[in-house]
Design a protein around this motif. Sequence first.
Motif, mmCIF file in Angstrom:
data_model
loop_
_atom_site.group_PDB
_atom_site.id
_atom_site.type_symbol
_atom_site.label_atom_id
_atom_site.label_comp_id
_atom_site.label_asym_id
_atom_site.label_seq_id
_atom_site.Cartn_x
_atom_site.Cartn_y
_atom_site.Cartn_z
ATOM 1 N N TRP A 1412 -13.005 -6.163 5.546
ATOM 2 C CA TRP A 1412 -13.055 -7.478 5.437
ATOM 3 C C TRP A 1412 -13.770 -8.199 3.480
ATOM 4 N N ASP A 1444 -11.246 -12.397 7.983
ATOM 5 C CA ASP A 1444 -10.431 -11.511 7.734
ATOM 6 C C ASP A 1444 -8.835 -12.559 8.120
ATOM 7 N N ILE A 1449 -14.880 -14.239 10.472
ATOM 8 C CA ILE A 1449 -15.149 -12.792 11.677
ATOM 9 C C ILE A 1449 -16.741 -13.331 12.218
ATOM 10 N N ASN A 1583 -7.831 -11.486 -3.430
ATOM 11 C CA ASN A 1583 -8.376 -11.631 -2.121
ATOM 12 C C ASN A 1583 -8.899 -13.253 -1.335
ATOM 13 N N ASN A 1587 -6.841 -15.435 1.348
ATOM 14 C CA ASN A 1587 -7.280 -15.131 2.855
ATOM 15 C C ASN A 1587 -7.582 -17.529 2.696
#
Length: 1607
Positions: A1412, A1444, A1449, A1583, A1587
């Motif tokens: 993650w 994620d 999470i 990333n 996200n």
Amino acid sequence: MDGLALRRICVALVVSVWVDVVAGSAIGNTVINCNAVSEIKTLGPVDEGYSGDVEQVTGIEPGTIVTLEYDLFPDHLQFLELSFTPGETTATIRTKTPLDADFLATTDRTLYYALVCGNANKYRNARRLKVNDINDNSPVFDEKFYSTSVSEIHSVNAEVLRVRAVDADSSPEFSLLTYSYEPQTEDFSLTNSGAFLLMRRLNYNVVSKYNFIVTARDKDGRNDTTSVEITVDDFDNLNPYFSHSLYQAVIPENQNGALGEITPEAIKAQDGDTGINVTVTYSITSVSPAKYRTSFDINSATGVLSVVTSFDREEMDSSSISVNIRAAQTDDSLKTADAVVSVTVEDVNDNAPEFDQSDYTVSLLENSPAETVVFKAVVTDLDQGGFVGTLQILPETTFFSISSDGTVRVMNPEVLDREVTEKFVFQIEAKETNEPKHSATAQVAINLLDENDNSPIFSSSKYEGSVFGNQTVGMLVVKVEAEDADAGRNGEIQYSIEFGNSDGYFSLNSSTGEIRLAKTIPLEENRVLEFPLYITARDGGSISRSASAQVFVRAPGNSKPQFVQKLYQAAVQEEQDPGTLVLKVSFLAIPPDSVTFEVIKEADKFSISPAGEVKTKVKLDGDEAPHNYSVEISISDGVTRDTAVVEVQVTDINDNSPVFASSSVTKPVPEDAEVGSNITQVPATDKDSGFNKEIRYSLRGGEGRFFIDPVSGMVSLAAELDRETTAEYELLVVAEDQGRPARSATATLLLQVTDINDNVPKFSEPQYQLEVLETEPVGTSLLTLSAEDPDEGVNGRVTYSISQQSPSSEPSVFELEASSGILKLVQPLNYSEVKVFTLSVQASDGGTPSLVGNGSVVVKVKDVNNNPPKFSQEIYNVAVFENLAGGASILTLEVTDIDEGGFSNGHFLYTSDIFEINKQGVVSLKRDTALDRETQDSYMLQVVAVDQATDGLSATAQLNIAVLDYNDNTPQFPAIPYPLHFPEGEYSKEKPGEIFTILPTDADIGLNGKVTVSLMSPHPFFSFREDGMLLAVGSLDRESTEMYDLVLKASDNGSPQRENITTIRVSLTDVNDNRPEFSSSIYERSILLKDAEEGKLLLTLSATDRDIGNNSLITYSFSEGDSSFLALNHQTGEVTLTSDLADVTKDITLLLMAVATDHGSPPLNSTARVAVNIRVVSLEDGVAFQRASYNFSLPENQLKGETVGRVHASSGSDLYEISYGLLTHTDVFSITSDGAILTTEELDKEEQEWYILEVEAVDTRIPPTSALALVRIQVEDVNESPMFSSEDYEALVFSIAPYKTPVIQVKAVDHDVGDNSALVYSLSADSSSFDVEPSSGLVYVVSAADLGGQTVTLEVKATDPKGLHAKATIKVIVQDSASSSDVTIISLNQPANFVERKVPELEKSLGKVLGWVVNIIQVWSSDGEETRTLRASPRTLVSFVAIDGGKAISAEEVTKRLQSESADVKAELALLFGDGLHFDVETGSPSSTSNQALVIALGVLLALSLVGLIVAVVFVVRFKKSGKQKDPDQENLHISRQAEGYTNYNYQMDSNTPQQSNVNRESRAEDREKAQWDRRADEGTSNKASNGMALKGHINSQSNESHTSAL
């Protein structure tokens, strides 16, 4: 009509036409008044020299008589005449002689005359004719030579000599003269008044006499010249001098007396005043080194330097000695000159060379190679240069050599054999090259050391021994012996049997070489046993050498004697001496010497020895005896006998020479024998056989006319014969056999050539010629003919005859005797009838048939002279040009004579030094003479022609020669004054000035004598008029050019044209057209009051005037500022004090205006300023600034040209001006003439705050003085608005973010310095959700709980202390998707500061294992405080959120994965922190304050890459446009800010007590500044952006800002 007459007519026509034209144009036309008194009429003007009509008079009443009378001046009528015919109404006044203005000078160049009417009233009509003066007179010097003497100390600017020339022209314009001289010199000047002035001091030694050519020129260049000689009288004012300051001499050591050759020349000094030349005396002042002072002496009168005590150079430290000499005048010892004589003591070869040893004994290994060094001898010589010579070995040897450095080397290694020569003894000699060639010798002994270079040598290469039946063990079989020439162990020999003794029958003594029988040998019957033994002899050398020999031991058993063969064959040459070996037969016999041999057959001719050798007993002859013999032989031991046959063949040898039948043969040969015919055979024989018997023939001699057959010996004819050439041939016939070597014999063959009649008689001359007087008597022998016939006998006997006479006569005139060949006259001769007889004669021989030779005789009948010669004319008239070339022909005198030969033998008699007549009568000009019409224009010669030299008859004629003119004379210039004086002035072609008339002459006549004068090349200022007047046609300025040298050309009109060239000089006389000029525009003098005294000279005014004479004389005066303290000498210009200035108590400056006035008419003047500075204390004057340094300031950003400040310097006097200049920063500043400093561009304090300038002030003094001042300029700051790095920001934060959670940090910059750069951040409008740190620009969360899912826009303002501000907008996106249950905490056994530095790597490592995206929220030590130091067992807590797909999470799920992947997590983290890494997953409250809400900073900056990039680019562009760049010093001040990195917050607050937050806020002001997490732009950007959980601030590289992410 000839050409000359035609030319004369044409010239006359032209002249007449010109006269008519001139006569028709009078100067004036008047009407006479004979009835009343009339006014005076003025005619003209007209130039002098005019000829022609002056006045055309009309209005004469008929019957009135008009006469020409003088008016006031009777002599004026000499120029005029009246042309009047009574009754005419007109009259003409014309000139009798050319008008002369100079004659009319007393009447102002006006001609007075009157016309008087002849009526009753006799009225006078007065006339005035104005005559212009032209420059027709040249100046003339009073004297042709001027001379004077002047002392060399004569005063400068004083007159030395004056010349004077006078010009007779009446007008001042033409009579004013200028002077010039040649050659020019700076020592004198010549004024236009003729005065020579001395311009600088004379020096008799440089120039003792001056010779000048002075030219006086008038305006037009007419000139006259005179010579001037100025002799310089010497004055005794100079010291004597040596011809050279340094002399060099060389003297050999051991020698005294006068120094020889001295360079560069002999010592000589003389008085510097060469005209006085007082004698000098010489002396020595010093010698270096001083110890040699007594060694030298100098002749006081001649200066000859001598050596009194000789030197030994070998004892001297230096070979050079310096002798200082002095020359003093005999009349004044204080007048001296010095020189140095450098004496070099030259080495003399007075020392013999020496060896370093008298004897050399060395050892040398034999067989040493060539060039081996044996030893080195050192040779020394005390003379200069050491030993210079040759080294040699005595006696001369080829064994050793010695080089020039004394090294003795092996030259021939082959002789270095100790076994041959153990010791070499010789001498070495050192002999000098230079005389007297001293020499030295040393003894050398070289001992050769032994080398094992010899092998043992056996006494025989083969030894033999025998063992018979009586053998005993130990018996001596044979002894071998060997020798070794080496010495010692190298020569000790040991013997051994190498092989051949395998059965052990023999033993060998290794020392003696004895071979003995070791055991009994079993013998075999009828057989000889052989034992070959190989023996080695070896020496004792370290590397031993050996030799081998073979020993044959035979052991025979019982045997019967017998021949090996039954038939032997052999050959032997004949004639061999008895005892010649034929062959040796092989046989068997034991022992061999126990048998006997015997010849059974042919024993008389052959024998056999005990060894079986068959030999001859007599000489065998193969020619007379048998060629083969069968010799029977036998062998016997007394018991047994055997026989054999030897066949012997006797071979022939060439022992017989060929033999001729006769040794001499004589044969006749007809000279007409055919080529190839046989003459005779000469045979020979040979008693030998085979090739030895075969004979070959050859010939020697015979001139190649004979051939012999080499086989048969037949002699034949090879070429034609001629007895008359060669009557006999003696040949040598050679007969040679074919043996080896060949044998030969010779015979003589005499061939006699017999005669045939093959030659025709031949006269001695092909044609005989003779002359015979016609009066010769009959019977006279005239000639003897001779003919030869080379044949012999009857064939060579000759008879003579006449075959024909031409012309023929009967009887014949001549007779030829047959036998003697005498030609006789048999009939009388008559020249008038026959002048020449031709006789054909024959010479016949007595051969059969007879041969006849032909010839001819020409008889010329000689006449007798009886007729006189005759000229073709009695008088010859001829004209020749005077340029007739020497030797040229003029005419030919024709003379005839009816006698034989005519006048061919005649000659001419005449008297002339100019002309000559040859035998042919050609009259020519002598080669060495020339005609000159101008000297003699005609010649008359009486010529006598005589027909022969003796008793000749003669005739006479007259020759008249007229000499015609040729243009052979060059025009000649008249005497022209040198120079032509002429006043300077403005002249032109329209108004020229007449300088001088120049009329060249020419001695030729006609056109050849008509001369035209002109300038060689056109000149802008001068030209010639047709009448030869030199004119000035341009502006002449004496001060620019005082003299003009003109090249004149006088050309005649002849063909070819002749020219003459001369040079004249026009010297311009001065006119006062130049003002005096001061040497300086300002005269200044400073004087201290204490130095003032009455009459003290302060300064001297000096002015010059380019004019000369009175025009250049100057008087000085003051026109302004007169002072009672100063007095001025009007002639010298000296300014002096009038008192001692006792009344002056302070510094004053006296300013006056000086005037220089010349004495010209009118006078001209000029002015100069005079300043006298009277100083009480100091005289120091010069430029000085008011202050040594200046400080100025200027606000930044001012337009260029702004005045910064002003400096001021003073020259200390009003006479001088000041100019300023910058020495530094000339690209930024400039300075005006009054000292104002200006900017040349805008200044920026942020770029440079201080400028240090060097300003220079320079005055106008000569030489100028200057001063420097230092100027400091400070650029002052101007408050400028701050500027954000970006106008728009975006950030993302979670709605759960607690108070103080960082959202974004904005950054503004202010380029001001100091307090102006301190910025305060604030929000433009109050907000309950967000706020900003005033000092750092950090925007943080106040409360975002109610803003989930919204976008909040904030406006941030940055304000400087003076109120200027900038604004930026922030868009904050508030998300509502994470909670505190999503935060996971782990602990690491690493210091917190270590972990902080690796947050990005830690996020990446955890994300790699968990799969993650990991965002770390907080890093802190286990006790809840941030730490920066290592502890014994550190423990650091790290909280993070795992995301994620844009969702957080839960911590529970993250914990499970951490535990399940703990090994991988540990391994990954160990890569960051090392192998000792340990981590744990923490559960429960992270601190003891569990009752407080966990501050979870879940706000993550979401990096909007594209927007951030665009904003960054915009910012870069705007920032660059601002034109502001940081000063390097300012950048250094921000190093600490640039170094800021990741920081974290450890929030320990109670969410339930809001008041506490304020306390914490104030107490942690320092923490707030550090609450920044610097997220690297390249770590996880993609990333986090995808996200939606990370938002990066926009970072500009130039702003040095650090934006943080916030939860």
